[in-house]
Design a protein around this motif. Structure first.
Motif, PDB file in Angstrom:
ATOM      1  N   VAL A   1       0.834  -1.208   0.000  1.00  0.00           N
ATOM      2  CA  VAL A   1       0.000   0.000   0.000  1.00  0.00           C
ATOM      3  C   VAL A   1       0.866   1.254   0.000  1.00  0.00           C
ATOM      4  O   VAL A   1       0.648   2.176  -0.804  1.00  0.00           O
ATOM      5  CB  VAL A   1      -0.950  -0.002   1.217  1.00  0.00           C
ATOM      6  N   PHE A   2       1.857   1.302   0.877  1.00  0.00           N
ATOM      7  CA  PHE A   2       2.676   2.518   0.972  1.00  0.00           C
ATOM      8  C   PHE A   2       3.586   2.696  -0.243  1.00  0.00           C
ATOM      9  O   PHE A   2       3.945   3.827  -0.577  1.00  0.00           O
ATOM     10  CB  PHE A   2       3.485   2.503   2.269  1.00  0.00           C
ATOM     11  N   SER A   3       3.969   1.609  -0.896  1.00  0.00           N
ATOM     12  CA  SER A   3       4.740   1.744  -2.139  1.00  0.00           C
ATOM     13  C   SER A   3       3.893   2.424  -3.213  1.00  0.00           C
ATOM     14  O   SER A   3       4.378   3.296  -3.946  1.00  0.00           O
ATOM     15  CB  SER A   3       5.204   0.367  -2.630  1.00  0.00           C
ATOM     16  N   ILE A   4       2.613   2.051  -3.291  1.00  0.00           N
ATOM     17  CA  ILE A   4       1.713   2.661  -4.270  1.00  0.00           C
ATOM     18  C   ILE A   4       1.422   4.112  -3.887  1.00  0.00           C
ATOM     19  O   ILE A   4       1.412   5.009  -4.745  1.00  0.00           O
ATOM     20  CB  ILE A   4       0.423   1.846  -4.384  1.00  0.00           C
ATOM     21  N   ILE A   5       1.179   4.362  -2.595  1.00  0.00           N
ATOM     22  CA  ILE A   5       0.952   5.750  -2.153  1.00  0.00           C
ATOM     23  C   ILE A   5       2.150   6.614  -2.508  1.00  0.00           C
ATOM     24  O   ILE A   5       2.003   7.754  -2.970  1.00  0.00           O
ATOM     25  CB  ILE A   5       0.692   5.793  -0.637  1.00  0.00           C
ATOM     26  N   SER A   6       3.350   6.091  -2.323  1.00  0.00           N
ATOM     27  CA  SER A   6       4.565   6.864  -2.582  1.00  0.00           C
ATOM     28  C   SER A   6       4.697   7.220  -4.057  1.00  0.00           C
ATOM     29  O   SER A   6       4.965   8.377  -4.409  1.00  0.00           O
ATOM     30  CB  SER A   6       5.798   6.070  -2.124  1.00  0.00           C
ATOM     31  N   VAL A   7       4.476   6.248  -4.941  1.00  0.00           N
ATOM     32  CA  VAL A   7       4.640   6.525  -6.368  1.00  0.00           C
ATOM     33  C   VAL A   7       3.527   7.437  -6.873  1.00  0.00           C
ATOM     34  O   VAL A   7       3.761   8.299  -7.746  1.00  0.00           O
ATOM     35  CB  VAL A   7       4.702   5.205  -7.171  1.00  0.00           C
ATOM     36  N   VAL A   8       2.305   7.303  -6.339  1.00  0.00           N
ATOM     37  CA  VAL A   8       1.217   8.206  -6.721  1.00  0.00           C
ATOM     38  C   VAL A   8       1.506   9.623  -6.219  1.00  0.00           C
ATOM     39  O   VAL A   8       1.282  10.610  -6.931  1.00  0.00           O
ATOM     40  CB  VAL A   8      -0.134   7.697  -6.166  1.00  0.00           C
TER      41      VAL A   8
ATOM     42  N   TYR B   1     -12.377   2.058  -8.597  1.00  0.00           N
ATOM     43  CA  TYR B   1     -13.097   1.338  -9.643  1.00  0.00           C
ATOM     44  C   TYR B   1     -14.486   1.894  -9.958  1.00  0.00           C
ATOM     45  O   TYR B   1     -14.962   1.748 -11.084  1.00  0.00           O
ATOM     46  CB  TYR B   1     -13.247  -0.136  -9.248  1.00  0.00           C
ATOM     47  N   ILE B   2     -15.154   2.487  -8.982  1.00  0.00           N
ATOM     48  CA  ILE B   2     -16.563   2.844  -9.165  1.00  0.00           C
ATOM     49  C   ILE B   2     -16.780   4.354  -9.269  1.00  0.00           C
ATOM     50  O   ILE B   2     -17.532   4.823 -10.131  1.00  0.00           O
ATOM     51  CB  ILE B   2     -17.412   2.257  -8.007  1.00  0.00           C
ATOM     52  N   LYS B   3     -16.152   5.124  -8.393  1.00  0.00           N
ATOM     53  CA  LYS B   3     -16.382   6.571  -8.399  1.00  0.00           C
ATOM     54  C   LYS B   3     -15.855   7.194  -9.692  1.00  0.00           C
ATOM     55  O   LYS B   3     -14.782   6.841 -10.180  1.00  0.00           O
ATOM     56  CB  LYS B   3     -15.714   7.221  -7.182  1.00  0.00           C
ATOM     57  N   HIS B   4     -16.608   8.154 -10.188  1.00  0.00           N
ATOM     58  CA  HIS B   4     -16.244   8.817 -11.434  1.00  0.00           C
ATOM     59  C   HIS B   4     -15.429  10.081 -11.145  1.00  0.00           C
ATOM     60  O   HIS B   4     -15.666  10.782 -10.164  1.00  0.00           O
ATOM     61  CB  HIS B   4     -17.505   9.190 -12.221  1.00  0.00           C
ATOM     62  N   ASN B   5     -14.490  10.338 -12.002  1.00  0.00           N
ATOM     63  CA  ASN B   5     -13.663  11.536 -11.888  1.00  0.00           C
ATOM     64  C   ASN B   5     -13.419  12.073 -13.290  1.00  0.00           C
ATOM     65  O   ASN B   5     -12.881  11.373 -14.152  1.00  0.00           O
ATOM     66  CB  ASN B   5     -12.326  11.196 -11.201  1.00  0.00           C
ATOM     67  N   ASP B   6     -13.840  13.325 -13.514  1.00  0.00           N
ATOM     68  CA  ASP B   6     -13.636  13.937 -14.840  1.00  0.00           C
ATOM     69  C   ASP B   6     -12.163  14.147 -15.140  1.00  0.00           C
ATOM     70  O   ASP B   6     -11.762  14.210 -16.306  1.00  0.00           O
ATOM     71  CB  ASP B   6     -14.372  15.277 -14.912  1.00  0.00           C
ATOM     72  N   HIS B   7     -11.358  14.284 -14.091  1.00  0.00           N
ATOM     73  CA  HIS B   7      -9.924  14.499 -14.287  1.00  0.00           C
ATOM     74  C   HIS B   7      -9.142  13.518 -13.403  1.00  0.00           C
ATOM     75  O   HIS B   7      -8.565  13.905 -12.385  1.00  0.00           O
ATOM     76  CB  HIS B   7      -9.547  15.940 -13.937  1.00  0.00           C
ATOM     77  N   PRO B   8      -9.134  12.250 -13.774  1.00  0.00           N
ATOM     78  CA  PRO B   8      -8.409  11.275 -12.949  1.00  0.00           C
ATOM     79  C   PRO B   8      -6.905  11.493 -13.026  1.00  0.00           C
ATOM     80  O   PRO B   8      -6.420  12.271 -13.859  1.00  0.00           O
ATOM     81  CB  PRO B   8      -8.809   9.938 -13.583  1.00  0.00           C
ATOM     82  N   LEU B   9      -6.200  10.822 -12.164  1.00  0.00           N
ATOM     83  CA  LEU B   9      -4.751  10.911 -12.180  1.00  0.00           C
ATOM     84  C   LEU B   9      -4.216  10.480 -13.539  1.00  0.00           C
ATOM     85  O   LEU B   9      -4.749   9.559 -14.159  1.00  0.00           O
ATOM     86  CB  LEU B   9      -4.150  10.028 -11.087  1.00  0.00           C
ATOM     87  N   PRO B  10      -3.173  11.128 -14.036  1.00  0.00           N
ATOM     88  CA  PRO B  10      -2.644  10.761 -15.353  1.00  0.00           C
ATOM     89  C   PRO B  10      -1.992   9.373 -15.329  1.00  0.00           C
ATOM     90  O   PRO B  10      -1.628   8.856 -14.272  1.00  0.00           O
ATOM     91  CB  PRO B  10      -1.590  11.853 -15.607  1.00  0.00           C
ATOM     92  N   THR B  11      -1.880   8.815 -16.499  1.00  0.00           N
ATOM     93  CA  THR B  11      -1.166   7.538 -16.623  1.00  0.00           C
ATOM     94  C   THR B  11       0.321   7.777 -16.403  1.00  0.00           C
ATOM     95  O   THR B  11       0.899   8.717 -16.958  1.00  0.00           O
ATOM     96  CB  THR B  11      -1.403   6.931 -18.009  1.00  0.00           C
TER      97      THR B  11
ATOM     98  N   GLY C   1       1.826  15.730  -7.355  1.00  0.00           N
ATOM     99  CA  GLY C   1       2.149  16.977  -6.666  1.00  0.00           C
ATOM    100  C   GLY C   1       2.179  16.858  -5.163  1.00  0.00           C
ATOM    101  O   GLY C   1       1.935  17.846  -4.456  1.00  0.00           O
ATOM    102  N   GLY C   2       2.440  15.673  -4.638  1.00  0.00           N
ATOM    103  CA  GLY C   2       2.542  15.476  -3.199  1.00  0.00           C
ATOM    104  C   GLY C   2       1.213  15.288  -2.491  1.00  0.00           C
ATOM    105  O   GLY C   2       1.174  15.187  -1.268  1.00  0.00           O
ATOM    106  N   LYS C   3       0.093  15.202  -3.231  1.00  0.00           N
ATOM    107  CA  LYS C   3      -1.216  15.057  -2.618  1.00  0.00           C
ATOM    108  C   LYS C   3      -1.512  13.584  -2.336  1.00  0.00           C
ATOM    109  O   LYS C   3      -1.173  12.705  -3.132  1.00  0.00           O
ATOM    110  CB  LYS C   3      -2.291  15.639  -3.530  1.00  0.00           C
ATOM    111  N   THR C   4      -2.163  13.332  -1.199  1.00  0.00           N
ATOM    112  CA  THR C   4      -2.491  11.955  -0.815  1.00  0.00           C
ATOM    113  C   THR C   4      -3.950  11.831  -0.349  1.00  0.00           C
ATOM    114  O   THR C   4      -4.266  11.004   0.495  1.00  0.00           O
ATOM    115  CB  THR C   4      -1.555  11.460   0.306  1.00  0.00           C
ATOM    116  N   ASP C   5      -4.833  12.640  -0.905  1.00  0.00           N
ATOM    117  CA  ASP C   5      -6.246  12.543  -0.543  1.00  0.00           C
ATOM    118  C   ASP C   5      -6.866  11.309  -1.189  1.00  0.00           C
ATOM    119  O   ASP C   5      -6.501  10.925  -2.312  1.00  0.00           O
ATOM    120  CB  ASP C   5      -7.003  13.794  -1.003  1.00  0.00           C
ATOM    121  N   ILE C   6      -7.834  10.722  -0.511  1.00  0.00           N
ATOM    122  CA  ILE C   6      -8.512   9.540  -1.038  1.00  0.00           C
ATOM    123  C   ILE C   6      -9.270   9.890  -2.323  1.00  0.00           C
ATOM    124  O   ILE C   6      -9.316   9.091  -3.268  1.00  0.00           O
ATOM    125  CB  ILE C   6      -9.461   8.952   0.019  1.00  0.00           C
TER     126      ILE C   6
END
Length: 492
Positions: free
Chosen positions: A347-354, A447-457, A359-364
Motif C-alpha cells: 500500500v505505501f509503495s503505491i501511495i509513494s509513487v502516486v 473502480y466505481i467513483k467517477h472523476n472527470d480528471h483522474p490521475l494521469p497515466t 504533486g505530493g497530494k495523498t487525498d482519497i
C-alpha cells in the motif's frame, strides 16, 4: 566482560558493517553524481545479505551475563524485520535521491533497525531500554527528514514529545519493578515475582503494589510505541507528516519489533501476574480495534486513513497475547507481522509513487477513477487492501485466523477470564466486518467513483515495481504455503 561475546551478535554485527560501509560510500561519493546512483543497489544488496543471515539456523546465544539473549523465535522476527527493511530500501530509491540526503537516510534506517534488534534480544530491562532508545531517536530524525514541509516538522515534534514522555513513563515503571525485585534481569525478576505473588495466597498483599504499578507504567510506555488505544493520539499526525517511505517503515517495522518484545516480556517476565495483564490486554485490544475502525471510516486523507488502520492492526497483532500458550501466541504474532509487512508495504509503495506523480497530494478522492489510467497499480492496491481486510484467499485472512485461534488457545470458557477471552475474539471478528467496509472505500474510489480528471497515466520506476512484486508474491503465497507458518511454529 568477555569481548568474544560481541562475535555472537551476528545479525547486529552485520548491521554495524552495513552502517560503516554506507557511511564510507556516502562520504567517498559526496561529489560524484554518476557514482552515487549505485548507492541504493549497494544498500539493497547488503540488506538482502542481512535477511539471509537472519534466515540461517543460528544457535541460541546467551551473552554479556544474559543481558543479550537470542532464540529461534527471536531470529525469526529479526528475519521478518530485515525483510521489511529491505522492501523499504528498495522502494525508497527515487524519493531518497530527490532528497539529496540518500546516504543519511540509509544510515538512519540501519541505526534504528540495530536498536530494534538489540531490543528484541534483550534479557535485561536496561538492555531493552537502550535498544528502544537506539531505535526511537533515529526514527524521530527520519520523521523530520523532509525539513521543507511544515507537516513533517509538526509530525516529528509530536513524535519526539510523545516518545520522550512514553520513555519516561516506561522508565518509571521499570524503577518500580527494580524496587520490588532488586534486579533488572528478566529471569531474576520472574523468580522474584513468583515469590512475591506466592505470598498473596497467605493474605500478605503489602508487596504487590510496586510490581503491579511497575507493570501498568511499563505497559503504558510501550503502548505508546505500538500506538495502542488510548496511547495512539500521536499516530495520525505523525504518519501524515512523515515522508511516505518513513511512514511505511514506522507502521510495520517499528510496530512489529515493539509488539514482539512486549509479548516476550509479558510471557517470560510477568508470568506470575498473568491474571492482571490479561484483563488489561483484553480491554486495550477491544478499544484499539473498535475505536480505530470507527475513526478510519471518517478519514479523507489516505495516510491518516492508514494510520488508524495501523492502530486497528496493532490491536489484532496483540490479540495473540491474550492466549495462554507461548508457542501459539508467538507463532501467530510473528506470522501476522510477516503478512502485515508485505500487505502494508504494498500500500505505501503505491501511495509513494502516486504522491510523486500527483504533486505530493495523498487525498482519497484523488484515487477516484484511478483504474481508468493505472489499472495495474489499482489491481495491486486492491490485493493489498483485501489482505489487510482479511478477505480469503489472501494471506491476511490466514493471519487473522491464527491470531483468533491463539487468543483463545488454552482458555477455559467456564471460567470468567476464559469466557471474556472468547468475547474479545468475537468482538474482534465483528470488527473485521467493519474494517472491510473502510478498506473497500479505497477499492470503490478506484473502480466505481467517477472523476472527470483522474490521475494521469504514469509508469512506476523499476525499484517500485520490484518492491511491489515482492509484496504481491507474499500476499498471494504466504497464506497458501504452509511451510512459512510451519517454519515460524517450529522456531517457537
Amino acid at each position: 566482560m568477555n569481548y568474544t561475546d560481541f562475535l555472537k551478535m551476528i545479525p547486529e554485527a552485520v548491521l554495524v558493517a552495513i552502517l560503516i560501509i554506507t557511511f564510507i560510500a556516502d562520504f567517498a561519493t559526496a561529489k560524484k553524481t554518476e557514482v552515487r546512483k549505485w548507492m541504493n543497489p549497494l544498500v539493497s544488496i547488503m540488506f538482502c545479505v542481512l535477511t539471509v543471515v537472519c534466515l540461517l539456523p543460528l544457535p541460541a546465544v546467551h551473552a554479556f551475563g544474559d543481558m543479550y539473549i537470542t532464540s529461534s523465535s527471536v531470529n525469526v522476527i529479526k528475519a521478518i524485520l530485515a525483510l521489511g527493511s529491505l522492501i523499504v530500501v528498495i522502494q525508497s530509491r527515487v524519493w531518497a535521491e530527490k532528497s539529496q540526503k540518500e546516504g543519511e537516510f540509509y544510515m538512519l534506517l540501519t541505526s534504528t533497525l540495530l536498536g530494534m534488534f538489540v531490543m528484541v534480544s534483550a534479557g535485561n530491562f536496561l538492555m531493552f531500554f537502550l535498544g528502544l532508545e537506539m531505535a526511537s531517536v533515529p526514527l524521530a530524525t527520519m520523521v523530520a527528514f523532509d525539513m521543507k514541509r511544515n507537516e513533517s516538522a509538526e509530525g516529528a515534534a509530536k513524535f519526539i514529545l510523545t516518545a520522550t514522555f512514553s520513555s519516561g513513563v516506561m522508565l518509571y515503571g521499570i524503577s518500580f519493578i527494580y524496587g520490588a525485585c532488586g534486579t533488572l534481569y528478566f529471569d531474576d525478576v520472574r523468580h522474584q515475582l513468583l515469590t512475591i505473588f506466592a505470598s498473596f495466597s497467605d493474605g500478605d498483599t503489602s508487596k504487590m503494589l510496586l510490581p503491579v504499578m511497575g507493570l501498568v507504567f511499563f505497559f503504558s510506555g510501550l503502548g505508546f510505541k505500538i500506538s495502542l488505544v488510548p496511547f495512539h493520539f500521536w499516530t495520525a499526525d505523525t504518519y501524515q507528516g512523515a515522508p511516505t517511505t518513513v511512514t511505511g517503515y514506522l507502521s510495520v517495522i517499528s510496530k512489529g519489533a515493539a509488539a514482539f518484545t512486549l509479548l516476550a516480556i509479558l510471557f517470560h517476565v510477568f508470568t506470575p501476574m498473568m491474571r492482571y495483564w490479561h484483563v488489561l490486554f483484553m480491554i486495550v485490544v477491544v478499544l484499539s480495534i473498535t475505536i480505530a475502525n470507527l475513526f478510519a471510516i471518517r478519514q479523507s486523507e489516505l495516510k491518516r486513513f492508514m494510520a488508524f488502520s495501523s492502530i486497528s492492526q496493532a490491536g489484532y497483532i496483540m490479540l495473540a497475547a491474550i492466549g495462554y500458550d507461548w508457542a501459539n501466541s508467538v507463532t501467530a504474532l510473528s506470522y501476522y507481522i510477516l503478512i502485515y509487512v508485505v500487505a502494508n508495504m504494498a500500500v505505501f509503495s503505491i501511495i509513494s509513487v502516486v504522491e510523486q506523480n500527483n504533486g505530493g497530494k495523498t487525498d482519497i478522492d484523488d484515487y477516484n477513477g484511478f483504474y481508468q489510467t493505472n489499472p495495474k497499480l489499482s489491481f495491486l492496491m486492491t490485493l493489498a487492501m483485501f489482505s489487510l481486510g482479511g478477505i480469503p484467499p489472501f494471506a491476511g485472512m490466514f493471519s487473522k485466523f491464527f491470531v483468533f485461534m491463539a487468543g483463545v488457545h488454552g482458555a477455559d470458557i467456564h471460567t470468567t477470564i476464559g469466557a471474556w477471552g472468547y468475547a474479545v475474539v468475537f468482538i474482534a471478528l465483528l470488527n473485521t466486518v467493519v474494517s472491510l467496509y473502510y478498506y473497500l472505500k479505497i477499492v470503490k474510489a478506484m473502480y466505481i467513483k467517477h472523476n472527470d480528471h483522474p490521475l494521469p497515466t504514469f509508469k512506476s520506476d523499476c525499484n517500485t515495481k520490484f518492491a511491489l512484486a515482492l509484496c504481491t508474491t507474499g500476499i498471494l503465497l504466504f497464506g497458501i504455503c504452509s511451510y512459512v507458518y510451519q517454519w515460524i511454529a517450529t522456531a517457537a
